[in-house]
Design a protein around this motif. Structure first.
Motif, mmCIF file in Angstrom:
data_model
loop_
_atom_site.group_PDB
_atom_site.id
_atom_site.type_symbol
_atom_site.label_atom_id
_atom_site.label_comp_id
_atom_site.label_asym_id
_atom_site.label_seq_id
_atom_site.Cartn_x
_atom_site.Cartn_y
_atom_site.Cartn_z
ATOM 1 N N ARG A 68 27.275 -85.303 -18.756
ATOM 2 C CA ARG A 68 26.060 -86.007 -19.132
ATOM 3 C C ARG A 68 25.380 -86.821 -18.064
ATOM 4 O O ARG A 68 24.339 -86.962 -17.648
ATOM 5 N N SER B 110 24.228 -84.608 -14.958
ATOM 6 C CA SER B 110 23.268 -84.074 -15.291
ATOM 7 C C SER B 110 22.119 -84.854 -15.176
ATOM 8 O O SER B 110 21.143 -84.632 -14.789
ATOM 9 N N GLY B 111 22.019 -85.893 -15.847
ATOM 10 C CA GLY B 111 21.152 -87.109 -15.728
ATOM 11 C C GLY B 111 20.545 -87.151 -14.138
ATOM 12 O O GLY B 111 19.209 -87.392 -13.861
ATOM 13 N N GLN C 151 18.915 -84.550 -12.538
ATOM 14 C CA GLN C 151 17.403 -84.247 -13.014
ATOM 15 C C GLN C 151 16.737 -85.214 -12.172
ATOM 16 O O GLN C 151 15.652 -85.130 -11.787
ATOM 17 N N SER D 42 10.762 -87.089 -17.567
ATOM 18 C CA SER D 42 12.020 -86.460 -17.717
ATOM 19 C C SER D 42 12.768 -87.004 -18.900
ATOM 20 O O SER D 42 13.972 -86.485 -19.309
ATOM 21 N N ASP E 222 17.782 -79.487 -17.490
ATOM 22 C CA ASP E 222 18.518 -80.485 -18.313
ATOM 23 C C ASP E 222 18.778 -79.386 -19.528
ATOM 24 O O ASP E 222 18.103 -79.024 -20.262
ATOM 25 N N GLN F 116 19.210 -79.931 -22.734
ATOM 26 C CA GLN F 116 18.604 -80.361 -23.901
ATOM 27 C C GLN F 116 17.091 -79.917 -23.657
ATOM 28 O O GLN F 116 16.680 -79.301 -24.666
ATOM 29 N N GLU F 117 16.617 -80.029 -22.685
ATOM 30 C CA GLU F 117 15.307 -79.518 -22.347
ATOM 31 C C GLU F 117 15.271 -77.992 -22.571
ATOM 32 O O GLU F 117 14.230 -77.713 -23.080
#
Length: 601
Positions: free
Chosen positions: A312, A315-316, A319, A348, A584, A586-587
């Protein structure tokens, strides 16, 4: 005209006399005309050119003397030689009158054929020589016209050519200076002609030495001298040139001349320097980016409690880094505004636009400061969403910035969240936020933390300008699960394809085909039974427009998954969503669920 025949004119009122004269004078190359009166003779002379005229003295109405006077009075007939022919007895007065009216000779009858032919032959030869001279004159005129055209063409080519054409003698005195030379070097011909080539200081000594070496090498029809030299313009600017020289012998003076053509390659030289600079800068930025990713990976892994937490956080942060790179790519890595950085983090999802408020003047950031502020805002937004003001519905974040002298001050204030307690240890995010040129300080107030970040350089303040409004992307919205979706993935990078496939399959979807070439992608888009497609921006450099067209005709929803901006993707599909790389998860899942709809399977 030079090609017209040589003509004699015989004038006599008696036909037998004309016939006898014509018989005596007839020969090859001669055309004989006859006239029986002065009037008829004048008419013929107005139409034809004659090399000699035989005039009978005794003719009715107008005699030979009167006809001769009329001939001498007209411009066209004035130069025709006249020989009088008469049967009258010899009379010196009549002979004198004949010469007085312009005759060149006087023949008495009975005519001696030998004398007649001899006299006529002289004028025939004179006429033939005159014709030959006329022919030579016309040939010389034609040659001169051709020479003038060639010289004019060469001069026009020289003056309009992008080359500078310079000709000089063995002593390097300028003999010719073209307009191209004047354009390139900024020196007019009047200042250069008959002066030494180095008098104006437009060529450095080493370039002059090169030209002198060409002359000393002597004339050689096969020699082709080439050199790269530098010159100086009137303003002192350096002009990079390619010089092409030929040494030619002068047959009249036995001296040699040097003809040099200069090609201005300054722009090419500057472009090569720019290319080298860009390659070096690209190499530098790639290495810096990889170093940043390496540092983020190590620091995130060092402080992560478990693998899920690492995924998590990493990745953030990745991004956030990618979002900053996208902003800098849009401005060609020159500078970006604080407003653009904030909008990027809002799009984002790192910052909640409904609970986030900003204010401040127009400030432009350098690429390094843009990256640092983007990562800092991501860390602050993530922490606020987990533990601070953005973790509750009534929380609020205010971001203000101002310029104090030579320092940019950025304030992050949280309010309305849960009570704040200072952290026991300093995490990676805290280190990252405090990594600016001026550092950062945190005030852990119970009602909300306040961060004060300072930057001593890497920014430009424009007090007269307002904030630039950066358009936001389409809302991500919410979507249901993608369980059971049949998906076509068009991606030529195997590792990226594997990563995307794993995320989709973990969410319950089925990746029915992974197409890595344009041909495979078109075939799968045309024939495969699929619900959704994900298209890379290009496949090995080939655009995916044809694949998008096929999917559009089949009414199969799709999105792009790419590191390119909208301007580099198929222009016929401006409303198709983009999942930006690095993606991402989730995106990705949200976008697939939104474009397909919950009822698609």
């Amino acid at each position: 005209m030079p090609n017209s025949p040589i003509r004699f004119l015989l004038v006599d009122d008696i036909v037998e006399n004309l016939t006898a004269l014509e018989a005596l004078l007839r020969r090859d190359g001669l055309e004989i005309h006859t006239a029986r009166s002065a009037a008829e003779a004048l008419e013929l002379m107005l139409v034809n050119d004659y090399a000699l005229a035989f005039l009978d003295v005794q003719m009715p109405e107008t005699d030979g003397f009167e006809l001769a006077e009329l001939m001498r009075g007209a411009e066209r007939t004035r130069q025709i030689p006249i020989i009088f022919v008469t049967a009258a007895e010899r009379n010196e007065n009549r002979r004198f009158r004949g010469y007085e009216v312009g005759a060149v000779d006087y023949i008495f009858k009975p005519i001696d054929p030998v004398v007649l032919k001899t006299k006529a032959e002289v004028f025939f030869r004179i006429a033939r020589q005159a014709k030959e001279l006329e022919r030579q004159r016309d040939e010389l005129r034609q040659i001169a016209r051709g020479r003038d055209r060639a010289i004019a063409s060469l001069r026009a080519h020289s003056d309009n050519s992008p080359l500078a054409l310079v000709k000089c003698d063995a002593g390097l005195r300028v003999l010719d200076w073209s307009q191209g030379a004047q354009r390139i070097f900024g020196l007019p011909a009047r200042d250069m002609l008959h002066h030494r080539i180095d008098d104006q200081d437009w060529l450095p000594p080493e370039a002059v030495a090169v030209l002198r070496g060409w002359i000393e090498a002597g004339p050689d029809s096969t020699a082709r001298h080439v050199a790269e030299i530098t010159a100086r313009g009137p303003d002192g600017a350096v002009i990079h040139c390619e010089a092409y020289g030929s040494v030619l012998p002068d047959p009249e003076s036995a001296q040699v001349t040097l003809s040099v053509q200069f090609l201005d390659v300054t722009e090419r030289h500057q472009a090569e320097q720019t290319r080298q600079l860009l390659v070096g800068e690209l190499n530098h930025r790639i290495k810096n980016t990889l170093a940043n990713v390496q540092a983020i990976t190590r620091q995130t892994l060092r402080r992560a409690a478990d693998l899920a937490a690492f995924e998590r956080s990493f990745s953030g942060r990745l991004q956030a880094l990618a979002q900053a790179h996208s902003i800098l790519s849009q401005v060609t890595w020159s500078s970006a505004t604080i407003g653009q950085v904030i909008e990027g983090q809002t799009r984002s999802g790192a910052l909640d636009a409904d609970h986030f408020h900003r204010s401040g003047p127009q400030v432009w950031l350098s690429p390094e400061t843009t990256l640092r502020l983007s990562l800092s805002l991501h860390e602050l937004g993530t922490n606020a969403a987990k533990y601070g003001a953005l973790s509750v519905p009534g929380g609020r974040v205010d971001l203000d910035w101002r310029v104090e002298g030579e320092t940019l001050v950025v304030l992050w204030r949280e309010s309305g969240g849960p009570p704040v307690t200072p952290p026991r240890t300093q995490g990676f995010g805290t280190v990252l936020i405090g990594g600016g040129t001026g550092g950062a300080e945190a005030d852990w107030r119970p009602e909300g933390v306040v961060w004060r970040m300072t930057f001593h350089d890497g920014f430009t303040y424009l007090p007269e300008a307002d904030l630039i409004a950066v358009p936001e992307g389409p809302p991500t919205g919410r979507a249901g699960g993608i369980d059971g979706f049949r998906i076509l993935l068009v991606e030529d990078e195997p590792i990226v394809a594997m990563d995307v496939s794993c995320e989709l399959e973990d969410a319950g979807a089925e990746v029915v085909c992974v197409a890595r070439t344009l041909q495979d992608a078109i075939a799968a888009a045309s024939n495969a039974r699929i619900d959704v497609a994900l298209l890379d921006g290009n496949l090995g450099g080939a655009p995916v427009d044809q694949v998008a067209d096929v999917l559009a005709r089949r009414r199969i929803p799709f999105c792009f998954i790419s590191g390119y901006g909208r301007e580099h993707l198929p222009q016929a599909f401006p409303h198709v969503p983009i999942v930006r790389k690095p993606f991402d998860p989730q995106e990705l899942l949200s976008t697939v669920g939104r474009i397909a709809g919950p009822e698609r399977p």
